[in-house]
Every structure is written in C-alpha cells, then in structure tokens.
Write a protein that holds these residues in place. Structure first.
Motif, PDB file in Angstrom:
ATOM      1  N   ILE A 106       0.834  -1.203   0.000  1.00  0.00           N
ATOM      2  CA  ILE A 106       0.000   0.000   0.000  1.00  0.00           C
ATOM      3  C   ILE A 106       0.870   1.255   0.000  1.00  0.00           C
ATOM      4  N   THR A 107       1.961   1.219   0.729  1.00  0.00           N
ATOM      5  CA  THR A 107       2.879   2.366   0.737  1.00  0.00           C
ATOM      6  C   THR A 107       3.396   2.646  -0.665  1.00  0.00           C
ATOM      7  N   ARG A 108       3.730   1.599  -1.395  1.00  0.00           N
ATOM      8  CA  ARG A 108       4.221   1.766  -2.760  1.00  0.00           C
ATOM      9  C   ARG A 108       3.150   2.384  -3.651  1.00  0.00           C
ATOM     10  N   LEU A 109       1.926   1.885  -3.558  1.00  0.00           N
ATOM     11  CA  LEU A 109       0.836   2.414  -4.383  1.00  0.00           C
ATOM     12  C   LEU A 109       0.508   3.856  -4.013  1.00  0.00           C
ATOM     13  N   ASP A 110       0.611   4.175  -2.734  1.00  0.00           N
ATOM     14  CA  ASP A 110       0.321   5.542  -2.286  1.00  0.00           C
ATOM     15  C   ASP A 110       1.339   6.545  -2.805  1.00  0.00           C
ATOM     16  N   THR A 111       2.585   6.128  -2.909  1.00  0.00           N
ATOM     17  CA  THR A 111       3.660   7.076  -3.216  1.00  0.00           C
ATOM     18  C   THR A 111       4.073   7.094  -4.678  1.00  0.00           C
ATOM     19  N   GLU A 112       3.648   6.074  -5.459  1.00  0.00           N
ATOM     20  CA  GLU A 112       4.044   6.016  -6.868  1.00  0.00           C
ATOM     21  C   GLU A 112       2.803   5.811  -7.734  1.00  0.00           C
ATOM     22  N   PRO A 113       2.184   6.904  -8.183  1.00  0.00           N
ATOM     23  CA  PRO A 113       0.921   6.793  -8.925  1.00  0.00           C
ATOM     24  C   PRO A 113       1.024   6.048 -10.248  1.00  0.00           C
ATOM     25  N   VAL A 115       2.524   3.246 -10.610  1.00  0.00           N
ATOM     26  CA  VAL A 115       2.515   1.812 -10.303  1.00  0.00           C
ATOM     27  C   VAL A 115       1.067   1.351 -10.163  1.00  0.00           C
ATOM     28  N   GLY A 116       0.692   0.358 -10.952  1.00  0.00           N
ATOM     29  CA  GLY A 116      -0.670  -0.157 -10.892  1.00  0.00           C
ATOM     30  C   GLY A 116      -0.797  -1.443 -10.117  1.00  0.00           C
ATOM     31  N   VAL A 117       0.278  -2.238 -10.112  1.00  0.00           N
ATOM     32  CA  VAL A 117       0.267  -3.558  -9.476  1.00  0.00           C
ATOM     33  C   VAL A 117       1.553  -3.726  -8.676  1.00  0.00           C
ATOM     34  N   VAL A 118       1.418  -4.161  -7.427  1.00  0.00           N
ATOM     35  CA  VAL A 118       2.568  -4.459  -6.572  1.00  0.00           C
ATOM     36  C   VAL A 118       2.485  -5.919  -6.161  1.00  0.00           C
ATOM     37  N   TYR A 119       3.629  -6.581  -6.136  1.00  0.00           N
ATOM     38  CA  TYR A 119       3.678  -7.978  -5.710  1.00  0.00           C
ATOM     39  C   TYR A 119       5.040  -8.230  -5.086  1.00  0.00           C
ATOM     40  N   SER A 120       5.270  -9.440  -4.626  1.00  0.00           N
ATOM     41  CA  SER A 120       6.515  -9.745  -3.932  1.00  0.00           C
ATOM     42  C   SER A 120       7.002 -11.137  -4.297  1.00  0.00           C
ATOM     43  N   ALA A 161      -0.784 -10.338  -5.592  1.00  0.00           N
ATOM     44  CA  ALA A 161      -0.851  -8.970  -6.113  1.00  0.00           C
ATOM     45  C   ALA A 161      -1.793  -8.079  -5.321  1.00  0.00           C
ATOM     46  N   VAL A 162      -1.403  -6.821  -5.221  1.00  0.00           N
ATOM     47  CA  VAL A 162      -2.276  -5.743  -4.757  1.00  0.00           C
ATOM     48  C   VAL A 162      -2.319  -4.717  -5.889  1.00  0.00           C
ATOM     49  N   PHE A 163      -3.509  -4.296  -6.291  1.00  0.00           N
ATOM     50  CA  PHE A 163      -3.630  -3.415  -7.453  1.00  0.00           C
ATOM     51  C   PHE A 163      -4.735  -2.382  -7.240  1.00  0.00           C
ATOM     52  N   ARG A 164      -4.770  -1.396  -8.105  1.00  0.00           N
ATOM     53  CA  ARG A 164      -5.741  -0.316  -7.998  1.00  0.00           C
ATOM     54  C   ARG A 164      -7.117  -0.782  -8.489  1.00  0.00           C
ATOM     55  N   ARG A 165      -8.126  -0.497  -7.727  1.00  0.00           N
ATOM     56  CA  ARG A 165      -9.496  -0.885  -8.088  1.00  0.00           C
ATOM     57  C   ARG A 165      -9.911  -0.286  -9.427  1.00  0.00           C
ATOM     58  N   SER A 166      -9.413   0.901  -9.736  1.00  0.00           N
ATOM     59  CA  SER A 166      -9.777   1.574 -10.977  1.00  0.00           C
ATOM     60  C   SER A 166      -9.333   0.795 -12.206  1.00  0.00           C
ATOM     61  N   ILE A 167      -8.321  -0.065 -12.056  1.00  0.00           N
ATOM     62  CA  ILE A 167      -7.828  -0.842 -13.193  1.00  0.00           C
ATOM     63  C   ILE A 167      -8.900  -1.807 -13.696  1.00  0.00           C
TER      64      ILE A 167
END
Length: 317
Positions: A106-113, A115-120, A161-167
């Motif tokens: 969530i920190t990554r998505l909040d700070t880097e607009p 970025v649409g998808v974060v995973y590990s 994955a964590v991603f933006r709902r708007s996608i």
C-alpha cells in the motif's frame, strides 16, 4: 464516522476448511489494520463458511459473502464488486500473508501513482504449513511487463498482487470463461495498456501452499486456456506480441512440462519439453530455470522423487 478501508482483500473460498483459518489469521496479524476482508464462499459443502463466520463474529473487518459455485474468477469478481477500498488485494484461502505484506504494498501504491500492481517474492510451504527451501522470486525476464508476462507469469500465483481498483474499470474483470490462466490474462490486459508499472518487492511476503495430494493437473485444459490467452494478447498488441509468440509458446510448454513432471506424468512432460525445443530452443541456455526443467525431465525418476520429498511426500506416484 464510517472509515473507508484502505484495501479490500478478496478471499475466494471453496471447500478449504482445513486451510482457511491460517489465511485469515495472517490477515489479523497484518501491521496495516485498515483493511476489509471479503471472504467469498463459492458454494462450499464442507465447514469453510463456519470457520469464516467465526472471524466475522469477532472482527468487523471480516465479511462473509456467499454465492453458488461458479469458480475462482467468479468468486474474485463477486468480491471485487462488493469492495469498498481503492486498492484490491487477492488472497487464496489456502495461502497466507507475512505481517508486512499489505503495509509495504500500500505504501508503494500511495507514493508512486504510475505503479498499478505491486507484488513480492513468495515462500513455498508444504500442505501442513511447514516452510520449504523453495522460493518464487517474481523477477521478470524482460524489462517490459507485456513481453515478460508472455514468457512467465512473474506474479507467480493468485495470492500475490495488490492493485488499484480503478484498473478493473479500465481493463475489465477476471474472465470467467477461462478454466485456468485467468490471472495471467488479467495481468496481460493491464500490461497492454502501456501506462501501468508492475513493482516487485524482493522480500518474500507471501506463503504459497503446494499440496502434493492435490496435484491432478489437466495439462490439456491448461494448455488450451493458455494458448487462448496468448491469442487474445496477440489480437490486442500484434506488433509487440507477434515476434515473441514462438518464445512465449516455448516457455508455456516448459512450464507445463514442469507441472506434468511434478504430477508424475513423464510421457507428457517429455512431449512438452520437445515442443518447447521446437518452438525456441534458446530458452534452455538463456534461462537457468528452463535448463533445470530440461535436465529434470531427462532425469525424471530422480527428479520426481526429489520434488516429492521437497513438498512433503516421500512416495513417488
């Protein structure tokens, strides 16, 4: 005052009574507290709903949604439709998160607009939950997400994955007509947009459960669905995808060969490795993991025993 959750975690659940408690407990242990967990009981016939309900009764962040059985994509889409948050996280009910999973993404998505998808990266755990030495790094083999996904689903599995709902509004929901590869299809549609970045965190923040007792792969069905996904990707982006198709098919055949080997289907694994060699033999000297698969198939009796021991079974099937 009603607080809108920061992230909606979608947990499809079908006959997972034995595993779902660990998945939901991993959510309770998240360092990020502002989430909602939407457990979608997809027509279970065991005690899955009862286990889920026990969490809902003690923690208002957990909600149980029930529907007739429609498959994994149907359950995910149903949960996403009910989600309140701007971010969506996926968690299969037999997997688990490490405590920092949601907070870091969530920190990554909040700070880097952009970025649409974060995973590990992910740890592979046994059926009984014990860790193994196996890891999924999630490292793409190409810098461009579209080209990388054609060769390997670098996100790895459905809980990562964590991603933006708007996608979802932009590219559509998970394809409920696909019996497999529905997650790869979704990521390819996102990558085809060209303006979303995929961000990988190298720390293993997911626990991916592999169940040897459930390794009954329908290789033909998986191959058919995957080829359908590749064909759709070509229709969307022919100039980019076309030159990559032989290599993509080679990686697909190599992946299916590894699954066939894991399931003890040596003849099928051999056939698929031969298909990969015919499509693009270069993957076997450019990609160490592909070379390992090739060697494993050629040395199948020893390789299968090693796989079974690593995942918690000592008796080759």
């Amino acid at each position: 005052m009603v607080t809108v959750p920061k992230v909606s975690v979608i947990i499809p659940a079908y006959n997972v009574q034995q595993y779902i408690e660990a998945a939901l407990t991993s959510l309770e242990r998240q360092s990020l507290h502002n989430f909602e967990a939407l457990i979608v009981d997809d027509g279970s016939t065991d005690g899955t709903a009862e286990v889920a309900l026990s969490f809902c009764q003690r923690d208002p962040r957990f909600r149980l949604l029930s529907k007739a059985n429609g498959g994994l994509s149907s359950a995910r889409n149903y949960g996403i439709q009910q989600a309140q948050a701007a971010y969506i996280a996926l968690l299969d009910a037999d997997d688990a998160y490490e405590p920092e999973k949601l907070a870091s993404h969530i920190t990554r998505l909040d700070t880097e607009p952009q970025v649409g998808v974060v995973y590990s990266a992910s740890r592979i755990i046994r059926e009984d939950g014990r860790p193994t030495w196996l890891r999924l790094s999630g490292k793409p083999i190409h810098q461009q997400p579209l080209l990388a996904l054609l060769c390997k689903n670098f996100i790895g599995h459905g809980s990562n994955a964590v991603f933006r709902r708007s996608i979802v509004d932009e590219v559509g929901a998970f394809d409920e007509t696909l019996a497999s590869s529905e997650d790869l299809d979704f990521w390819l549609r996102i990558a085809a947009q060209g303006h979303w970045n995929f961000y990988r965190q190298p720390q293993p923040l997911c626990c991916y459960r592999v169940r040897p007792s459930g390794l009954t792969f329908n290789i033909a069905q998986m191959q058919s669905c995957s080829e359908q996904v590749l064909a759709a990707a070509y229709q969307r982006s022919p100039e980019q995808v076309g030159p990559m198709l032989p290599t993509a098919r080679a990686y697909l055949a190599r992946y299916l060969a590894r699954l066939a080997l894991t399931a003890g289907k040596l003849a099928e694994a051999t056939r698929l490795v031969d298909c990969a060699l015919a499509e693009d033999a270069s993957i076997f000297w450019r990609d160490p993991r592909s070379l390992v698969t090739l060697a494993a198939v050629r040395l199948a009796p020893l390789a299968h025993l090693f796989i079974q021991r690593s995942l918690g079974s000592v008796t080759p099937s």
